[in-house]
Design a protein around this motif. Structure first.
Motif, PDB file in Angstrom:
ATOM      1  N   TYR A  33     -31.752 -51.723 -91.887  1.00  9.34           N
ATOM      2  CA  TYR A  33     -32.071 -50.360 -91.469  1.00  9.34           C
ATOM      3  C   TYR A  33     -31.383 -50.046 -90.144  1.00  9.34           C
ATOM      4  O   TYR A  33     -31.170 -50.931 -89.317  1.00  9.34           O
ATOM      5  CB  TYR A  33     -33.582 -50.177 -91.313  1.00  9.34           C
ATOM      6  CG  TYR A  33     -34.371 -50.379 -92.589  1.00  9.34           C
ATOM      7  CD1 TYR A  33     -34.557 -49.329 -93.485  1.00  9.34           C
ATOM      8  CD2 TYR A  33     -34.919 -51.620 -92.905  1.00  9.34           C
ATOM      9  CE1 TYR A  33     -35.278 -49.512 -94.656  1.00  9.34           C
ATOM     10  CE2 TYR A  33     -35.629 -51.811 -94.081  1.00  9.34           C
ATOM     11  CZ  TYR A  33     -35.807 -50.754 -94.947  1.00  9.34           C
ATOM     12  OH  TYR A  33     -36.506 -50.942 -96.116  1.00  9.34           O
ATOM     13  N   THR A  34     -31.048 -48.777 -89.980  1.00  4.00           N
ATOM     14  CA  THR A  34     -30.502 -48.288 -88.720  1.00  4.00           C
ATOM     15  C   THR A  34     -31.454 -47.233 -88.164  1.00  4.00           C
ATOM     16  O   THR A  34     -31.894 -46.339 -88.890  1.00  4.00           O
ATOM     17  CB  THR A  34     -29.108 -47.668 -88.920  1.00  4.00           C
ATOM     18  OG1 THR A  34     -28.233 -48.658 -89.489  1.00  4.00           O
ATOM     19  CG2 THR A  34     -28.527 -47.192 -87.606  1.00  4.00           C
ATOM     20  N   SER A  35     -31.781 -47.354 -86.869  1.00  9.57           N
ATOM     21  CA  SER A  35     -32.719 -46.429 -86.230  1.00  9.57           C
ATOM     22  C   SER A  35     -31.986 -45.528 -85.245  1.00  9.57           C
ATOM     23  O   SER A  35     -31.054 -45.966 -84.553  1.00  9.57           O
ATOM     24  CB  SER A  35     -33.827 -47.207 -85.512  1.00  9.57           C
ATOM     25  OG  SER A  35     -34.611 -47.936 -86.443  1.00  9.57           O
ATOM     26  N   TYR A  36     -32.405 -44.277 -85.210  1.00 15.18           N
ATOM     27  CA  TYR A  36     -31.792 -43.293 -84.323  1.00 15.18           C
ATOM     28  C   TYR A  36     -32.875 -42.596 -83.513  1.00 15.18           C
ATOM     29  O   TYR A  36     -33.985 -42.343 -83.997  1.00 15.18           O
ATOM     30  CB  TYR A  36     -31.028 -42.229 -85.123  1.00 15.18           C
ATOM     31  CG  TYR A  36     -29.937 -42.768 -86.009  1.00 15.18           C
ATOM     32  CD1 TYR A  36     -28.647 -42.945 -85.529  1.00 15.18           C
ATOM     33  CD2 TYR A  36     -30.204 -43.092 -87.341  1.00 15.18           C
ATOM     34  CE1 TYR A  36     -27.629 -43.429 -86.348  1.00 15.18           C
ATOM     35  CE2 TYR A  36     -29.207 -43.578 -88.170  1.00 15.18           C
ATOM     36  CZ  TYR A  36     -27.922 -43.742 -87.667  1.00 15.18           C
ATOM     37  OH  TYR A  36     -26.931 -44.227 -88.488  1.00 15.18           O
ATOM     38  N   ASP A  37     -32.544 -42.270 -82.264  1.00 17.99           N
ATOM     39  CA  ASP A  37     -33.396 -41.414 -81.451  1.00 17.99           C
ATOM     40  C   ASP A  37     -33.007 -39.966 -81.723  1.00 17.99           C
ATOM     41  O   ASP A  37     -31.832 -39.585 -81.554  1.00 17.99           O
ATOM     42  CB  ASP A  37     -33.220 -41.730 -79.966  1.00 17.99           C
ATOM     43  CG  ASP A  37     -33.807 -43.079 -79.596  1.00 17.99           C
ATOM     44  OD1 ASP A  37     -34.931 -43.378 -80.042  1.00 17.99           O
ATOM     45  OD2 ASP A  37     -33.139 -43.840 -78.862  1.00 17.99           O
ATOM     46  N   VAL A  38     -33.951 -39.169 -82.167  1.00 18.42           N
ATOM     47  CA  VAL A  38     -33.697 -37.762 -82.479  1.00 18.42           C
ATOM     48  C   VAL A  38     -34.485 -36.898 -81.510  1.00 18.42           C
ATOM     49  O   VAL A  38     -35.723 -37.000 -81.450  1.00 18.42           O
ATOM     50  CB  VAL A  38     -34.098 -37.433 -83.932  1.00 18.42           C
ATOM     51  CG1 VAL A  38     -33.826 -35.968 -84.235  1.00 18.42           C
ATOM     52  CG2 VAL A  38     -33.347 -38.332 -84.910  1.00 18.42           C
ATOM     53  N   ARG A  41     -38.221 -35.379 -81.940  1.00 22.36           N
ATOM     54  CA  ARG A  41     -38.918 -36.102 -83.013  1.00 22.36           C
ATOM     55  C   ARG A  41     -39.737 -37.233 -82.410  1.00 22.36           C
ATOM     56  O   ARG A  41     -39.250 -37.973 -81.537  1.00 22.36           O
ATOM     57  CB  ARG A  41     -37.905 -36.662 -84.016  1.00 22.36           C
ATOM     58  CG  ARG A  41     -38.516 -37.509 -85.127  1.00 22.36           C
ATOM     59  CD  ARG A  41     -37.443 -38.207 -85.946  1.00 22.36           C
ATOM     60  NE  ARG A  41     -38.008 -39.103 -86.929  1.00 22.36           N
ATOM     61  CZ  ARG A  41     -38.245 -38.786 -88.196  1.00 22.36           C
ATOM     62  NH1 ARG A  41     -37.946 -37.571 -88.621  1.00 22.36           N
ATOM     63  NH2 ARG A  41     -38.765 -39.649 -89.025  1.00 22.36           N
ATOM     64  N   LYS A  44     -38.712 -43.010 -83.925  1.00 15.84           N
ATOM     65  CA  LYS A  44     -37.307 -43.078 -84.309  1.00 15.84           C
ATOM     66  C   LYS A  44     -37.122 -42.645 -85.759  1.00 15.84           C
ATOM     67  O   LYS A  44     -38.023 -42.777 -86.582  1.00 15.84           O
ATOM     68  CB  LYS A  44     -36.772 -44.504 -84.122  1.00 15.84           C
ATOM     69  CG  LYS A  44     -36.685 -44.961 -82.675  1.00 15.84           C
ATOM     70  CD  LYS A  44     -36.137 -46.374 -82.594  1.00 15.84           C
ATOM     71  CE  LYS A  44     -35.993 -46.850 -81.158  1.00 15.84           C
ATOM     72  NZ  LYS A  44     -34.948 -46.104 -80.428  1.00 15.84           N
ATOM     73  N   LEU A  45     -35.917 -42.162 -86.053  1.00 15.36           N
ATOM     74  CA  LEU A  45     -35.532 -41.903 -87.437  1.00 15.36           C
ATOM     75  C   LEU A  45     -34.911 -43.182 -87.976  1.00 15.36           C
ATOM     76  O   LEU A  45     -33.894 -43.661 -87.459  1.00 15.36           O
ATOM     77  CB  LEU A  45     -34.529 -40.751 -87.512  1.00 15.36           C
ATOM     78  CG  LEU A  45     -33.921 -40.475 -88.892  1.00 15.36           C
ATOM     79  CD1 LEU A  45     -34.999 -40.030 -89.872  1.00 15.36           C
ATOM     80  CD2 LEU A  45     -32.819 -39.424 -88.795  1.00 15.36           C
ATOM     81  N   THR A  46     -35.514 -43.762 -88.994  1.00 14.46           N
ATOM     82  CA  THR A  46     -35.036 -45.017 -89.563  1.00 14.46           C
ATOM     83  C   THR A  46     -34.420 -44.753 -90.926  1.00 14.46           C
ATOM     84  O   THR A  46     -35.050 -44.143 -91.798  1.00 14.46           O
ATOM     85  CB  THR A  46     -36.189 -46.029 -89.701  1.00 14.46           C
ATOM     86  OG1 THR A  46     -36.761 -46.253 -88.399  1.00 14.46           O
ATOM     87  CG2 THR A  46     -35.687 -47.348 -90.254  1.00 14.46           C
ATOM     88  N   VAL A  47     -33.185 -45.194 -91.089  1.00 16.05           N
ATOM     89  CA  VAL A  47     -32.423 -44.936 -92.305  1.00 16.05           C
ATOM     90  C   VAL A  47     -32.059 -46.262 -92.976  1.00 16.05           C
ATOM     91  O   VAL A  47     -31.540 -47.178 -92.317  1.00 16.05           O
ATOM     92  CB  VAL A  47     -31.141 -44.132 -91.999  1.00 16.05           C
ATOM     93  CG1 VAL A  47     -30.343 -43.883 -93.272  1.00 16.05           C
ATOM     94  CG2 VAL A  47     -31.491 -42.812 -91.316  1.00 16.05           C
ATOM     95  N   ASP A  49     -29.895 -48.865 -94.817  1.00 14.34           N
ATOM     96  CA  ASP A  49     -28.447 -49.050 -94.679  1.00 14.34           C
ATOM     97  C   ASP A  49     -27.940 -50.218 -95.532  1.00 14.34           C
ATOM     98  O   ASP A  49     -27.007 -50.912 -95.155  1.00 14.34           O
ATOM     99  CB  ASP A  49     -28.102 -49.264 -93.207  1.00 14.34           C
ATOM    100  CG  ASP A  49     -26.616 -49.161 -92.939  1.00 14.34           C
ATOM    101  OD1 ASP A  49     -25.931 -48.408 -93.659  1.00 14.34           O
ATOM    102  OD2 ASP A  49     -26.123 -49.846 -92.024  1.00 14.34           O
TER     103      ASP A  49
END
Length: 230
Positions: A33-38, A41, A44-47, A49
């Motif tokens: 998984y890849t996590s992003y700070d949005v 929000r 984190k947004l976890t996508v 992968d």
């Protein structure tokens, strides 16, 4: 019956008279998984992968008057191998970039040898199934929850269409047949690329029922299936 290990469908046990020191563990590929700070929000947004490659270890030992040269022959045999499976299953693993690390052998007794090999395999255990042929429409059921890329041989002349669920694949200027390889992400006829003559996505089968249909100048298609298991 003794459990054997087959590399590219050749038993290393029978070839060199060696045995598994212990049954290998059953590895499971782990999701990545890849996590992003949005901004704005919470959390984190976890996508998702994909899945990581799988490490796979096998330990062998044997008794042989020529233990040392036999060990060198084993190392040579393993070089360049691409697939591995156990004799109690038809499912196999593909070795990533032919990475097989043979560790140093324990040779405390002249006629005895004990060693371990470490393999990096693709994330999934694969299971090949019989080719399906369609001259109209039909259903293929994928028993695994992992999407399975497929290989389609399209036979016809002129403009040919193949539909896999919502994926509309169009081929222009077909002369006899074209192969659409969903595993390698390539379309070709013999040694000639056909990617410029193809539109649509490279095909794969989702979990459960998958609708297949042909149209245009397509006479029939052959679908090679390989299920993927974690």
């Amino acid at each position: 019956m003794m459990l054997e290990v087959l590399f590219d469908e050749e038993s290393i046990n029978s070839k060199f008279g060696i045995t598994l020191a212990e049954r290998p563990v059953l590895p499971v590929s782990q999701p990545r998984y890849t996590s992003y700070d949005v901004p704005g929000r919470n959390g984190k947004l976890t996508v998702f992968d994909g899945y990581d490659d799988v490490p796979y270890s096998l330990r062998f030992n044997y008794i042989d008057e020529n233990a040392k040269p036999t060990f060198r022959e084993i190392v040579n045999f393993l070089t360049g191998k691409t697939k591995v499976r156990l004799s109690d299953s038809d499912r196999y693993r593909v070795i990533s970039q032919s990475i097989i690390n043979v560790n140093n052998a324990n040779n405390d007794i002249a006629e005895w040898c004990d060693f371990e090999i470490e393999i990096i395999t693709e994330p999934f255990e694969y299971e090949d199934e019989e080719t399906s042929v369609f001259d109209g429409s039909g259903i293929i059921i994928n028993p695994s929850k992992i999407d399975a890329p497929i290989i389609i041989n399209v036979y016809g002349d002129g403009d040919c269409n193949v539909r896999v669920n919502e994926n509309q694949i169009q081929l222009t200027g077909v002369q006899g047949h074209v192969t659409i390889d969903g595993i390698l992400k390539n379309a070709y006829r013999g040694n000639m690329t056909q990617n410029n003559n193809m539109s649509g996505n490279y095909p794969s089968l989702s979990y459960g029922e998958n609708e297949i249909a042909i149209s245009g100048n397509t006479k029939y298609i052959e679908i090679g299936k390989r299920w993927c298991w974690r």
